[in-house]
Design an enzyme around this catalytic site. Sequence first.
Site, PDB file in Angstrom:
ATOM      1  N   GLN A 133       0.795  -1.225   0.000  1.00  0.00           N
ATOM      2  CA  GLN A 133       0.000   0.000   0.000  1.00  0.00           C
ATOM      3  C   GLN A 133       0.831   1.280   0.000  1.00  0.00           C
ATOM      4  O   GLN A 133       0.427   2.281  -0.579  1.00  0.00           O
ATOM      5  CB  GLN A 133      -0.910  -0.010   1.233  1.00  0.00           C
ATOM      6  CG  GLN A 133      -1.997   1.042   1.230  1.00  0.00           C
ATOM      7  CD  GLN A 133      -3.095   0.686   2.205  1.00  0.00           C
ATOM      8  OE1 GLN A 133      -3.985  -0.090   1.885  1.00  0.00           O
ATOM      9  NE2 GLN A 133      -3.026   1.219   3.403  1.00  0.00           N
ATOM     10  N   GLU A 167      -3.205   9.577  -0.734  1.00  0.00           N
ATOM     11  CA  GLU A 167      -2.312  10.190   0.245  1.00  0.00           C
ATOM     12  C   GLU A 167      -1.249  11.067  -0.396  1.00  0.00           C
ATOM     13  O   GLU A 167      -0.268  11.438   0.252  1.00  0.00           O
ATOM     14  CB  GLU A 167      -1.688   9.111   1.123  1.00  0.00           C
ATOM     15  CG  GLU A 167      -2.752   8.348   1.904  1.00  0.00           C
ATOM     16  CD  GLU A 167      -2.196   7.323   2.868  1.00  0.00           C
ATOM     17  OE1 GLU A 167      -0.957   7.147   2.900  1.00  0.00           O
ATOM     18  OE2 GLU A 167      -2.986   6.708   3.597  1.00  0.00           O
ATOM     19  N   ASP A 174       4.467   0.002   4.008  1.00  0.00           N
ATOM     20  CA  ASP A 174       3.201  -0.436   4.605  1.00  0.00           C
ATOM     21  C   ASP A 174       2.639  -1.495   3.678  1.00  0.00           C
ATOM     22  O   ASP A 174       2.130  -1.192   2.600  1.00  0.00           O
ATOM     23  CB  ASP A 174       2.219   0.724   4.751  1.00  0.00           C
ATOM     24  CG  ASP A 174       0.851   0.266   5.284  1.00  0.00           C
ATOM     25  OD1 ASP A 174       0.723  -0.922   5.636  1.00  0.00           O
ATOM     26  OD2 ASP A 174      -0.071   1.093   5.334  1.00  0.00           O
ATOM     27  N   ASP A 180      -0.711  -2.028  12.675  1.00  0.00           N
ATOM     28  CA  ASP A 180      -1.794  -1.071  12.431  1.00  0.00           C
ATOM     29  C   ASP A 180      -3.116  -1.819  12.532  1.00  0.00           C
ATOM     30  O   ASP A 180      -3.801  -1.763  13.551  1.00  0.00           O
ATOM     31  CB  ASP A 180      -1.613  -0.416  11.068  1.00  0.00           C
ATOM     32  CG  ASP A 180      -2.785   0.483  10.680  1.00  0.00           C
ATOM     33  OD1 ASP A 180      -3.583   0.843  11.565  1.00  0.00           O
ATOM     34  OD2 ASP A 180      -2.915   0.818   9.479  1.00  0.00           O
ATOM     35  N   LYS A 182      -3.908   5.753  15.282  1.00  0.00           N
ATOM     36  CA  LYS A 182      -4.885   6.495  14.482  1.00  0.00           C
ATOM     37  C   LYS A 182      -6.066   6.827  15.391  1.00  0.00           C
ATOM     38  O   LYS A 182      -6.749   5.919  15.870  1.00  0.00           O
ATOM     39  CB  LYS A 182      -5.361   5.656  13.289  1.00  0.00           C
ATOM     40  CG  LYS A 182      -4.265   5.353  12.263  1.00  0.00           C
ATOM     41  CD  LYS A 182      -4.777   4.411  11.187  1.00  0.00           C
ATOM     42  CE  LYS A 182      -3.744   4.190  10.086  1.00  0.00           C
ATOM     43  NZ  LYS A 182      -4.206   3.185   9.093  1.00  0.00           N
ATOM     44  N   ARG A 198      -5.211   9.257   8.101  1.00  0.00           N
ATOM     45  CA  ARG A 198      -5.972   8.266   7.355  1.00  0.00           C
ATOM     46  C   ARG A 198      -5.982   8.681   5.898  1.00  0.00           C
ATOM     47  O   ARG A 198      -5.689   9.822   5.550  1.00  0.00           O
ATOM     48  CB  ARG A 198      -7.416   8.142   7.869  1.00  0.00           C
ATOM     49  CG  ARG A 198      -7.588   7.714   9.307  1.00  0.00           C
ATOM     50  CD  ARG A 198      -6.865   6.440   9.687  1.00  0.00           C
ATOM     51  NE  ARG A 198      -7.237   5.249   8.966  1.00  0.00           N
ATOM     52  CZ  ARG A 198      -8.008   4.271   9.440  1.00  0.00           C
ATOM     53  NH1 ARG A 198      -8.543   4.379  10.632  1.00  0.00           N
ATOM     54  NH2 ARG A 198      -8.243   3.182   8.735  1.00  0.00           N
ATOM     55  N   SER A 199      -6.355   7.754   5.029  1.00  0.00           N
ATOM     56  CA  SER A 199      -6.363   8.073   3.594  1.00  0.00           C
ATOM     57  C   SER A 199      -7.436   9.101   3.254  1.00  0.00           C
ATOM     58  O   SER A 199      -7.285   9.901   2.329  1.00  0.00           O
ATOM     59  CB  SER A 199      -6.554   6.803   2.762  1.00  0.00           C
ATOM     60  OG  SER A 199      -7.701   6.096   3.191  1.00  0.00           O
ATOM     61  N   LYS A 257       3.239   9.597  10.307  1.00  0.00           N
ATOM     62  CA  LYS A 257       2.854   9.277   8.928  1.00  0.00           C
ATOM     63  C   LYS A 257       1.730  10.223   8.537  1.00  0.00           C
ATOM     64  O   LYS A 257       0.646  10.152   9.114  1.00  0.00           O
ATOM     65  CB  LYS A 257       2.342   7.835   8.827  1.00  0.00           C
ATOM     66  CG  LYS A 257       3.395   6.771   8.749  1.00  0.00           C
ATOM     67  CD  LYS A 257       2.756   5.401   8.592  1.00  0.00           C
ATOM     68  CE  LYS A 257       1.890   5.323   7.343  1.00  0.00           C
ATOM     69  NZ  LYS A 257       1.231   4.019   7.174  1.00  0.00           N
TER      70      LYS A 257
END
EC number: 4.2.1.11
Length: 423
Positions: free
Chosen positions: A162, A204, A241, A311, A336, A365-366, A387
């Site tokens: 990803q 992202e 990731d 995650d 997150k 988050r995306s 991140k």
Amino acid sequence: MTRIVDIVGREVLDSRGNPTVEVDVYLENGVFGRSAVPSGASTGAHEAVELRDGGKRYQGKGVEKAVAAINGEIFKELGGRDARNQLAIDQAMIALDGTSNKERLGANAILGVSLSVAKAAAKSFGLPLYRYIGGTQAHLLPTPMMNIINGGAHADNPIDFQEFMIIPVGAPTFKEAVRYGAEIFHTLKRYLQDAGYNTNVGDEGGFAPNLKSAEQAINLIMESITSCGYKPGEQIAIGLDCASTEFYKNSLYAYEGEGKCRDVKEQVEYLAHLVDSYPIITIEDGMAEDDWAGWKQLTQAIGNKCQLVGDDLFVTNSARLRDGIKMGAANSILIKVNQIGTLSETLDAIETAHKAGYRAIISHRSGETEDSFIADLTVATNCGQIKTGSLARSDRLAKYNQLIRIEEMLGTQARYEGNWHRR
């Protein structure tokens, strides 16, 4: 003076054009805090549940039910409470919801209120948010993990992993780390253009070229690093990731882009090969979220030389993290805020990690917004890593720019420790 007098929820749009929740919390002294809630694309099965409306409106993704909960039940419960008592407010919302995963009121509703309460309280004290949450010891700027090639659920290409990230470990300051990353990002864009790949960006902000394998993506990044005059491993490291839950099927890791499947042993060996071949210092979700045995094998194999981040495995949940610590699965946790749904529970997960010697990495988050809360949270908790995407899209840069401002505010107190992995 810091009692809650009004809470206003509303439906706004996130960086993908999907509805999300925004919340204003007003105090009797006239200040208010505003927060917008992010949303993920590759979500863990054990995350707190965001409440969506269903039906035709916004293709089922509306959040009017969550907004109604904020303006109704939640305000009725919290009205008159003191915003300085974050823990009591968060616990009251958890009790009001009454479920283990916040599915009744929605984690998106609860989180929006929780974060806005903290912002309002910080304003009441006249303090920056990072100082209000973290106290006088909050002065560590994070090393950014910059996602410059996107794959998996974040892009429409065959790459199974990803995220492919650059990490400016050799930068002297956070501001310089951002410069290093931006230079490599633009150099990579030129390489992709010259090779005939499209340079559209994913959710992202990273590029999403039509590459077939992880090695192909990493090699392009390595070329971009050296072309900028930086030394791979010494000044710029690499992070992955894998988001391996997304391609874990029938106890196999199915790499559709490569056209092959790997069992658990082969998956561990493949990741170990990548770590030995490239300056990779961190791998997130290298094994699937419920493949606990695989996680233990991976940690035993390379946990002494690579940060292994859970995650989907941990979903910012202290209970799952404690299970992983006992089992020896992973050595770090991704944080997150919307995976767990309140600021208090987020801080508890970070504290649990640090007490066990696990690292904690704050993450976006995306589906993001212009809200820069996580930038302050990273400094407040001295996590040392963040991140928050690539060097494109204002929803990502809002966090980088806020961190630049915080570094400036801290002045000589600011510390940047890019080489955390060598300690």
